[in-house]
Design a protein around this motif. Structure first.
Motif, PDB file in Angstrom:
ATOM      1  N   ARG A 129       0.849  -1.184   0.000  1.00 39.36           N
ATOM      2  CA  ARG A 129       0.000   0.000   0.000  1.00 39.36           C
ATOM      3  C   ARG A 129       0.886   1.235   0.000  1.00 39.36           C
ATOM      4  O   ARG A 129       1.797   1.339   0.822  1.00 39.36           O
TER       5      ARG A 129
ATOM      6  N   PHE B 192      -8.242   1.754  -2.281  1.00 48.53           N
ATOM      7  CA  PHE B 192      -7.248   0.700  -2.464  1.00 48.53           C
ATOM      8  C   PHE B 192      -7.928  -0.513  -3.063  1.00 48.53           C
ATOM      9  O   PHE B 192      -8.752  -1.161  -2.433  1.00 48.53           O
TER      10      PHE B 192
ATOM     11  N   ALA C 159      -5.185   2.944  -6.427  1.00 47.21           N
ATOM     12  CA  ALA C 159      -4.597   3.217  -5.115  1.00 47.21           C
ATOM     13  C   ALA C 159      -4.407   4.715  -4.964  1.00 47.21           C
ATOM     14  O   ALA C 159      -4.029   5.394  -5.921  1.00 47.21           O
TER      15      ALA C 159
END
Lengths: 511, 350
Positions: free
Chosen positions: B54, B73, B68
């Motif tokens: 991430r 996400f 993202a």
């Protein structure tokens, strides 16, 4: 995943927690029980026995492991199986067979009395008998672990050491032994905990170690004393686990180098071949041929006198059902715990794993007692139910299932799982279609291990089995603890066959 | 149309900043290389795009869809990205066909499996298991598996590092042919500049978590924007000069330069631009006296070190013939375009 893991960890930790609550509830009485000189002697006796058994087992296991894994020992495959086979003989059956053979008025004395007029053999009861019995039936645990580690060693490391000018023994000392150290440590832990756990052998051989004293206290109705002693035993075992943990270091185990591993090199024994065979033969004679021979003798006596087949059949059925349930539940519970520890290492995973391993440090007597207290006071519905026994076995043997599952998960590269994710599969789907099939052998091996141990388990079955629900182990115990060797023989034989099957599957997979 | 776009992509692991504001654009049908030394953050960038990490900051768009950043996400399985891992990560429990079919979901289309296997030339090995294949074959299975669901883009992490050198050139060419034939867009990570230059349509050079320069292989090699890029992509000699009005004057001569540079500059001379001859160069107004001081012979070419009268040493890469020996007197001149950069205080970082 984390929720499942936490729930399993909490369930596994329940007996210890409840034991603590019980002792805490009547702390003064508990301290009174323990604050005596004989408590110190009890600790010394138990730890002394465990230490002696560990040394004895390793002394047998190390040479046997090397001989069967790395040398041209004649009939090596046969010795490999034969030296491991005593693993299927539970200590209480082993003890009963040894007493019936070597004890007063036993088979050996009988045979010697006629021609030689021998009326007494050195007493088999007490420390030496317990030591002999436990060594004979625990060394295969160490053998299995050390042998597996020997087989996994990368021969290139040995070749590298040879290339650096080290010769035979030097290579063993500088390369092989350090790599075996974790396996030897694990074996020592396994064997010493087994000796502290053991209830059957020490009871039959009348050696007052912890488990026997606790069971006697429980039998005479002094529950607080039993709980206090049980807590002390847990503390002793935790100390052993802690000692072992301090000697271990973290490492990565999955192969990072490409290519396949080459088979290990074999050492030629030369003129040492026959002494080596002699060593294997004497161990097999004492730990396998003698007990099984005695067992077969008693069984023939028993069959001649028409045994209670219905009771034996019921006992076998009950054992299979209960142990099978425990194996299935343990395998299912092991997966989330092992996954947490392998894929999401962190403080939560460590907590769950540690809680799940509490069965490791808990003898069957202790877990069973804690669950009796818990059952009678908190959930009377479950007390005297099969669920209680299965739960006890899962708590006791979950670590085996986790260990085996975890080991196979460690070999699944995280990249393979990521590859599956990148192909549009959800994490759960990846778990089902990639991780689980790759770890399946480990999960199955874990279930088989749990089954194997549960089917032989004595104290929890003795204390927790519902009234009228006799397993093979409780039947054997009832017969032999009062000296009816004949009556225990057929159930023992059935138990050996039943528990040998999963072991066979395990070793067949390992080839 | 962009297939991958990232703006200000950043990621730290503890105190270490792995990726520090990466802006990347991959156009449809392009074969792009993310080139940099080990530890520069290129693999992390790839994993951020794939969704295995991430980002701390920045955005990623795949097929012009935000996957993202800004509170969004999208899990890796929903990004429509194919990935080829450094160790291939084939499923050991499945056959070659099984590996490819796995990528196609619950009810895989058999015809598509055969089609993709044929594309990578493995149609006859469908029943084999990964451990029965050579390294190059395993790589093609990994590629087939990644291409099977027709993803927006294929990401390849150091795709050639597990192959031996002899195989590498061939596999590289095959990979390019397969990707072009399938009209795939691909982004691959490498630390090998030769691999990046020969395989990619565009190269992004990465250093310390940032993209230092992006362009065609010819641009990043021939017109590096920093000394570091010039050096990382190949040998380069730095000669001080003065630029004025689209030309640069230095001790090697006067050269046109494409940039609007003024004042002190470093002229970058690649060894293959340094030509040697026994006599004056035909049609050259300026060539220089030099003496050969060292020579390394490689068979297909040779690297000759010459010392000019000024004491400056230059390296010249030329064909294996004529044979020069240390001590030979030669004429030295510059062939082809040269590039100049604003002078660096500590110039010529060799």
């Amino acid at each position: 995943m984390l929720a499942a893991g936490l729930a399993i960890g909490a369930a596994a930790a329940l007996p210890v927690a409840y034991l603590a609550i019980t002792v805490g509830g009547s702390l003064d009485e508990a301290i009174d029980t323990l604050w005596r000189e004989r408590t110190v002697r009890l600790v010394l006796r138990s730890v002394g026995l465990a230490g002696a058994v560990t040394v004895g087992s390793l002394a047998l296991a190390l040479p046997l492991a090397w001989l069967t894994a790395r040398t041209d020992l004649p009939a090596r495959r046969a010795w490999t199986v034969l030296t491991l086979l005593p693993l299927v003989i539970p200590s209480y059956i082993g003890a009963y067979l040894i007493v019936s053979a070597l004890g007063p008025r036993g088979l050996v004395q009988d045979a010697l009395e006629g021609p030689f007029g021998v009326e007494r053999l050195p007493s088999i009861y007490g420390f030496s008998g317990a030591l002999l019995t436990l060594v004979l039936f625990t060394y295969p645990l160490a053998l299995l672990t050390v042998r597996a580690a020997l087989g996994r060693l990368d021969p290139q490391l040995e070749e590298a050491a040879r290339g650096m000018g080290r010769s035979g023994w030097g290579v063993y000392r500088s390369v092989i032994l350090p790599q075996l150290a974790p396996a030897i440590g694990a074996s020592a832990l396994l064997v010493s905990l087994y000796a502290l756990h053991d209830f059957g052998a020490v009871s039959i051989l009348r050696f007052d170690s912890f488990t026997r004293v606790i069971y006697t206290a429980y039998g005479t109705g002094s529950r607080t004393a039993a709980a206090a002693l049980a807590s002390l035993l847990v503390i002793v075992m935790l100390a052993v686990v802690w000692l072992e943990g301090r000697t271990r270091r973290r490492r990565a185990y999955h192969r990072s180098a490409p290519g396949s591993a080459r088979p290990v090199t074999i050492v030629a024994l030369g003129r040492w071949r026959w002494p080596a065979v002699g060593l294997c033969a004497s161990v097999v004679l004492l730990a396998l041929v003698l007990p099984v021979g005695v067992l077969v003798y008693w069984s023939m006596q028993s069959v001649a006198g028409s045994p209670d087949w219905a009771a034996i059949g019921a006992g076998a059925g009950n054992s299979l059902i209960a142990a099978g349930m425990a194996a299935a539940v343990a395998a299912i519970c092991a997966l989330p715990v092992a996954l947490l520890s392998v894929r999401f290492p962190g403080s939560a995973a460590a907590l769950v794993e540690r809680a799940s391993y509490s069965g490791y440090a808990l003898p069957g007597v202790v877990v069973a007692l804690a669950l009796v207290f818990f059952g009678t006071r908190v959930v009377p519905v479950l007390y005297q139910s099969l669920a209680m026994l299965v739960f006890a076995w899962v708590v006791l043997f979950l670590p085996q299932a986790i260990g085996s599952t975890r080991a196979s998960l460690l070999q699944v590269s995280p990249r393979v799982e990521e590859a599956a994710r990148s192909m549009g599969r959800s994490p759960l789907n990846v778990l089902r279609t990639v991780t689980a099939p790759l770890a399946a052998s480990g999960v199955l091996a874990g279930a088989a291990l749990v089954f194997l141990t549960a089917v032989k388990e004595l104290p929890a079955a003795l204390i927790l089995a519902p009234i009228g629900f006799d397993t093979l182990s409780t039947e054997i115990w009832r017969a032999t603890s009062v000296g009816f060797f004949e009556r225990g023989a057929v159930p023992s034989l059935v138990l050996l066959v039943v528990s040998a099957l999963p072991l066979y599957l395990l070793t067949a997979r390992g080839q | 149309m962009s297939v991958i776009e990232s703006d200000g992509l950043s990621k730290s692991f503890g105190a270490t900043t792995a990726v520090d504001g990466v802006d990347l654009l991959v156009e449809r049908g392009m074969l792009c290389a993310l080139l940099g030394p080990s530890g520069c953050g290129k693999t992390t960038t790839l994993r951020l795009i794939a969704g295995f990490e991430r980002p701390d900051a920045g955005r990623v768009l795949v097929g012009e869809r935000l996957v993202a950043g800004g509170g969004t996400f999208v899990a890796p399985e929903r990004r429509r990205i194919g990935m080829v891992f450094q160790d291939y990560a084939l499923f050991p429990h499945l056959s070659v066909e099984g590996n490819v079919a796995y990528a196609l979901g619950r009810s895989p289309d058999r015809a598509r499996v055969s089609e993709v296997l044929a594309l990578v030339g493995l149609e006859s090995l469908g029943d084999r298991h990964p451990h029965e294949l050579s390294g190059g074959e395993q790589q093609r299975v990994a590629l087939a598996r990644a291409m099977a669901p027709s993803p927006e883009v294929i990401l390849l992490d150091e795709p050639f590092s597990n192959l031996d050198a002899a195989l590498r050139t061939r596999v590289r060419r095959e990979l390019r042919e397969i990707l072009v034939a399938a009209e795939m867009t691909a982004l691959f990570v490498t630390h090998d500049q030769e691999e990046a230059l020969s395989l990619a349509d565009r190269v992004a050079v990465m250093r310390n978590g940032r993209i230092e320069q992006e362009g065609t292989p010819e641009e990043v090699y021939g017109r590096p924007r920093t000394h570091w890029v010039a050096d990382f992509l190949g040998d380069a000699e730095s000669v001080p000069g003065v630029a004025a009005g689209g030309a640069v004057e230095c001790e090697l001569g006067r050269f046109p330069i494409p940039k609007e540079l003024e004042g002190d500059v470093d002229v970058l001379v690649r060894p293959e631009s340094v030509a040697l001859g026994a006599g004056p160069a035909p049609g050259r107004d300026r060539s220089h006296e030099g003496v050969v001081v060292a020579r390394e012979y490689y068979g297909h070419d040779q690297l000759v070190v010459v010392e000019l009268a000024s004491g400056r040493r230059l390296r010249s890469r030329s064909m294996g013939f004529p044979i020069w020996h240390p001590g030979d007197r030669v004429r030295v001149w510059i062939e082809g375009p040269v590039n100049a950069l604003a002078a660096e205080p500590a110039s010529a970082p060799r």
